[in-house]
Design a protein around this motif. Structure first.
Motif: not given
Length: 130
Positions: A18-25, A36-40, A113-124
């Motif tokens: 998707s244009s927003r990038g894939p969700a991490v599953a 997550f980062w928009e809301r935070l 923590a493994a599920l949240l790991e991709p939040l660290r490298s998100a573009e935003n």
């Protein structure tokens, strides 16, 4: 209104892009880093703008702590669980999220923590520091 933060894995890999990038599953659970980062960021901006005001709900708080604790069947409503669901789309039991003025810290077990790991490298993933 925000798109849902929880998404189930899609069978068609082409449809997953998707244009927003894939969700991490992980299994049937996923966290959308963009959401997550928009809301935070919204929460963080409001908190930083108001925490120094005497009549603010934040009353000079140096950090926001979201502590979910364990499962409690007697608890009908939990502000921490609601905030976690809004940010992550998932309630993580036995998890603490600490939002400070310049950083975010998460205390949880290895699988979560493994599920949240991709939040660290998100573009935003950068928080505003103004």
């Amino acid at each position: 209104e925000f798109p849902p933060a929880v998404r189930t894995p899609r069978r068609d890999s082409a449809a997953a892009a998707s244009s927003r990038g894939p969700a991490v599953a992980m299994g049937d659970l996923s966290v959308d880093p963009v959401t997550f980062w928009e809301r935070l960021s919204k929460l963080h901006k409001m908190w930083n703008a108001e925490r120094q005001q005497d009549n603010s709900v934040w009353k000079g708080a140096d950090a926001l702590v979201i502590d979910s604790g364990g499962l409690n069947d007697d608890e009908v409503y939990s502000k921490s669980a609601s905030l976690q669901n809004w940010l992550l789309g998932i309630e993580f039991t036995n998890t603490v999220i600490i939002v400070a003025s310049r950083s975010v810290h998460v205390l949880t077990d290895g699988k979560k923590a493994a599920l949240l790991e991709p939040l660290r490298s998100a573009e935003n993933a950068t928080l505003p520091l103004d």
